[in-house]
Design an enzyme around this catalytic site. Sequence first.
Site, PDB file in Angstrom:
ATOM      1  N   GLU A  18       5.617  -2.762   1.287  1.00 47.51           N
ATOM      2  CA  GLU A  18       6.564  -2.961   0.890  1.00 47.51           C
ATOM      3  C   GLU A  18       7.229  -0.952   0.443  1.00 47.51           C
ATOM      4  O   GLU A  18       8.504  -0.759   0.713  1.00 47.51           O
ATOM      5  CB  GLU A  18       7.225  -3.858  -0.467  1.00 47.51           C
ATOM      6  CG  GLU A  18       8.646  -3.549  -0.628  1.00 47.51           C
ATOM      7  CD  GLU A  18       8.813  -4.756  -1.754  1.00 47.51           C
ATOM      8  OE1 GLU A  18       7.965  -5.664  -1.709  1.00 47.51           O
ATOM      9  OE2 GLU A  18      10.363  -4.904  -2.220  1.00 47.51           O
ATOM     10  N   ARG A  19       6.728  -0.326  -0.221  1.00 51.78           N
ATOM     11  CA  ARG A  19       6.849   0.568  -1.116  1.00 51.78           C
ATOM     12  C   ARG A  19       7.326   1.682   0.244  1.00 51.78           C
ATOM     13  O   ARG A  19       7.896   2.667   0.523  1.00 51.78           O
ATOM     14  CB  ARG A  19       5.990   0.811  -2.237  1.00 51.78           C
ATOM     15  CG  ARG A  19       6.135   0.822  -2.874  1.00 51.78           C
ATOM     16  CD  ARG A  19       5.929   0.981  -4.178  1.00 51.78           C
ATOM     17  NE  ARG A  19       4.026   1.144  -4.132  1.00 51.78           N
ATOM     18  CZ  ARG A  19       3.847  -0.103  -5.056  1.00 51.78           C
ATOM     19  NH1 ARG A  19       4.612  -1.235  -5.274  1.00 51.78           N
ATOM     20  NH2 ARG A  19       1.977  -0.849  -4.778  1.00 51.78           N
TER      21      ARG A  19
END
Length: 436
Positions: free
Chosen positions: A225-226
């Site tokens: 996600e990051r």
Amino acid sequence: MADSTIDELRAWLEQAWDPDLTVGEWWERLGTSGWAAPTWPTEWFGKGLSRDDAVAVQATIAEFGALPAPGGLGLLLAGPTIVTHGTDEQRRTYLRDIVTGQKGWCQLFSEPGAGSDLAGLQCRAIRDGDEWIVTGQKVWTSGGQYADVAMLIARTAPDLPKHQGITYFALDMHQPGVEVRPLRELTGRALFNEVFLTEARVPNDAVIGGLNNGWAVANTTLANERAGLGAGGGSAAASLAIPGTVMGHLDRRAGDFVPDPASRRRGGAAGAMFGAAEKLLVELAKGNGQIDNAAVRQDLMRLHTMNEIARFTNLRMKAAKAQGRAPGAEANTSKLSMSRIVRLARDLGLRILGPYGTLHAYEGQDRGTLDAATGNPFISMVTEMALFSPAPSIYGGTDEIQKNIIGERVLGLPKEPNNDRTTAFRDLRVGAQGGS
Ligand SMILES: Cc1cc2nc3c(=O)[nH]c(=O)nc-3n(C[C@H](O)[C@H](O)[C@H](O)COP(=O)(O)OP(=O)(O)OC[C@H]3O[C@@H](n4cnc5c(N)ncnc54)[C@H](O)[C@@H]3O)c2cc1C
């Protein structure tokens, strides 16, 4: 990326792309060719390319004018997590449907009392023969209303310390125990939902990464996600067609979902919001004379400077990676800098628009009316960005959490004392079980 790979992709697109295919037919071709998930291993629907090369692949598909790979959390988060932690049987079960867009995914992580302190989650899964029975409440579930499957984390061992008693499941969203309630947000859209799980069932063979190993598995999802939030991440892959069985896009004509060339040049809505905001604001300021305002010019320069620093930081991270060094503080500061850039772009955009900044079309069909009335389609982009601007400071770890990480892991400052890594979850005081 090697020119030969791009040439190979172009040649493949020449032969495979046909706007008259249905979305489902096109994604079947794209997904099974390896070009939908180029970073995945070749034996699992990928091409084994680097992340940078994957961005170049997405750009080539967009430039060619073909429908991009299925967007959403399946390709971005669930797929890479299953590639890393799943068994071969699970990879066979889930990955094909992700790359071909047959199934849409959502992420059932956050709870009303467990966001920043995710490991404090209360949602319980109790073993019942070959199945688990899941009960609890999730919130902020992006795309939950059109997901077929969920990445779910639930507590399976309350007697263990809180990070150790969590298991990661692939949960079927289409069952009586799952109730999805959309939450309308500031932008007027309902991007997220509350999801109530009442004795929902999940088979034991849908445990991903092993019993009580969910924290490690969830961290793989969060790392992806990051990475997806970084420069050139999710927006490059964004598709207007939504994967999965719920929206009904799979049976529609693929060519109808390809962005028109003008909006491709603008970078589409997401690109205009974050990547291209600087250029957009300069054009707007030139268009209405605000460029003559020295304070506006100064802030445009500030925005440009911050964007350049972010770009150089990104290059430093890439250089470190190429030399086999783990990124240092750069990775933590880049998320914080992105939220600052978005807030400055919002404030500047609204200042440049003046009274026009109070106009906003909440429903898609009103957008055209507003654009026609103002004669300027970019106004809606700025107001959309302004309404969405609080989000980047929250998702993927809030600004305060990023600062804590920098303080503790980068600067080496002492952590706040707590006993949550040694005490059984059920014995923690209530405030420390979640949301502390
Ligand atoms: C656009 C968007 C999409 C999202 N999509 C999903 C999704 O699909 N699935 C999902 O599971 N979740 C999703 N989330 C949820 C997101 O992960 C959480 O909102 C985030 O982790 C923060 O948790 P919270 O909202 O519970 O805030 P809290 O953790 O309650 O924090 C409230 C405030 O307290 C501060 N705070 C908390 N702890 C500390 C601390 N230790 N030190 C200093 N300050 C602290 C925070 O910075 C914040 O300002 C999404 C969020 C957004 C904005």
